[in-house]
Scaffold this motif. Structure first.
Motif, short mmCIF file in Angstrom:
data_model
loop_
_atom_site.label_atom_id
_atom_site.label_comp_id
_atom_site.label_asym_id
_atom_site.label_seq_id
_atom_site.Cartn_x
_atom_site.Cartn_y
_atom_site.Cartn_z
N LEU A 107 41.51 43.96 -0.70
CA LEU A 107 40.65 44.01 0.48
C LEU A 107 39.55 42.95 0.40
O LEU A 107 39.16 42.36 1.42
N THR A 108 39.06 42.71 -0.80
CA THR A 108 38.05 41.65 -0.98
C THR A 108 38.63 40.29 -0.64
O THR A 108 37.98 39.45 0.01
N GLU A 153 38.87 39.99 3.14
CA GLU A 153 37.58 39.73 3.78
C GLU A 153 37.13 38.29 3.52
O GLU A 153 36.57 37.63 4.41
N ARG A 154 37.37 37.78 2.32
CA ARG A 154 36.97 36.41 2.00
C ARG A 154 37.72 35.39 2.86
O ARG A 154 37.22 34.31 3.13
N GLY A 188 38.72 36.10 6.00
CA GLY A 188 38.53 36.43 7.41
C GLY A 188 39.43 37.50 7.95
O GLY A 188 39.51 37.70 9.16
N VAL A 189 40.14 38.21 7.06
CA VAL A 189 41.02 39.30 7.50
C VAL A 189 40.27 40.62 7.34
O VAL A 189 39.83 40.96 6.24
N VAL A 190 40.11 41.34 8.43
CA VAL A 190 39.33 42.59 8.42
C VAL A 190 40.27 43.77 8.65
O VAL A 190 41.09 43.76 9.58
N ARG A 191 40.14 44.79 7.80
CA ARG A 191 40.97 45.98 7.95
C ARG A 191 40.35 46.93 8.96
O ARG A 191 39.12 47.10 9.00
N ILE A 192 41.20 47.56 9.77
CA ILE A 192 40.76 48.56 10.76
C ILE A 192 41.24 49.93 10.28
O ILE A 192 42.45 50.16 10.19
N PHE A 214 44.75 45.32 11.20
CA PHE A 214 44.08 44.14 10.62
C PHE A 214 43.76 43.14 11.72
O PHE A 214 44.53 42.95 12.67
#
Length: 207
Positions: free
Chosen positions: A136-137, A140-141, A143-147, A183
């Motif tokens: 997950l880190t 995020e680094r 630009g991929v965000v989990r929903i 995502f």
């Protein structure tokens, strides 16, 4: 022939015929006209040559611009192809450590997981959770965000309802459970979150 005053008319001479005569045989006014005509012709030829040079220069500039535009187009096409082919290099490099951790976890897992004692099982589960956190880190680094919208209002823009369930105390159109997280990259949905949504009504008891 003679004119009305009885004087002989000047012979009709063009520029070439004038040049064939001796200067003293040519009347003064015709000689001046011939010289003027010759000068005009010379000036016209010089101007034509000058204009031809300008045209040749413009043609050369046009060819250079066309060649530069073609080079620019080729370079842009190449950069586009490289971006499409290698654009995820940084993301893939970040994922390598995650893949390594998964491999290490599998390497320490016996072929028959039921033979694992409590300590080994706890260590395995802990390792998997740490690897998920690292994954997950990395997301995020890059630009991929989990929903993961459990308990949030249903949003058809980023959620996909796969079932509706009685409220069980939840208001209508509230996400009760997340079957699979979604995502995003920026504002673009890679995958909507797969969710179950409350109908807001209590389940009826079966008779």
């Amino acid at each position: 022939m003679s004119d009305t005053d009885g004087k002989p008319e000047d012979p009709v001479m063009d520029e070439e015929s004038l040049m064939d005569h001796e200067p003293e045989d040519i009347p003064d006014h015709l000689r001046d006209e011939a010289l003027d005509g010759h000068q005009i012709k010379k000036l016209a030829e010089e101007r034509i040559a000058e204009m031809q040079g300008e045209i040749d220069g413009l043609k050369d500039q046009l060819l250079r611009v066309a060649a530069e535009l073609d080079n620019t187009r080729r370079r842009a096409d190449r950069e586009k192809a490289d971006a499409s082919k290698y654009g995820i290099t940084s993301f893939a490099r970040d994922l390598l450590s995650v893949a390594d951790n998964f491999q290490r976890a599998l390497d320490h897992t016996p072929e028959d997981p039921t033979t694992m004692d409590a300590e080994a099982l706890n260590g395995f589960v802990g390792g998997i959770r740490m690897t998920e956190k690292e994954l997950l880190t990395v997301f995020e680094r890059n630009g991929v965000v989990r929903i993961h919208p459990a308990g949030e209002p249903f949003d058809p823009n980023v959620h996909q309802a796969i079932a509706q369930v009685p409220g069980g105390g939840a208001a209508k159109d509230i996400v009760v459970d997340v079957v699979a997280p979604g995502f995003l990259i920026g504002d673009r949905v890679i995958r909507p979150a797969m969710v179950t949504v409350s109908t807001g009504a209590e389940a009826t008891a079966s008779s």
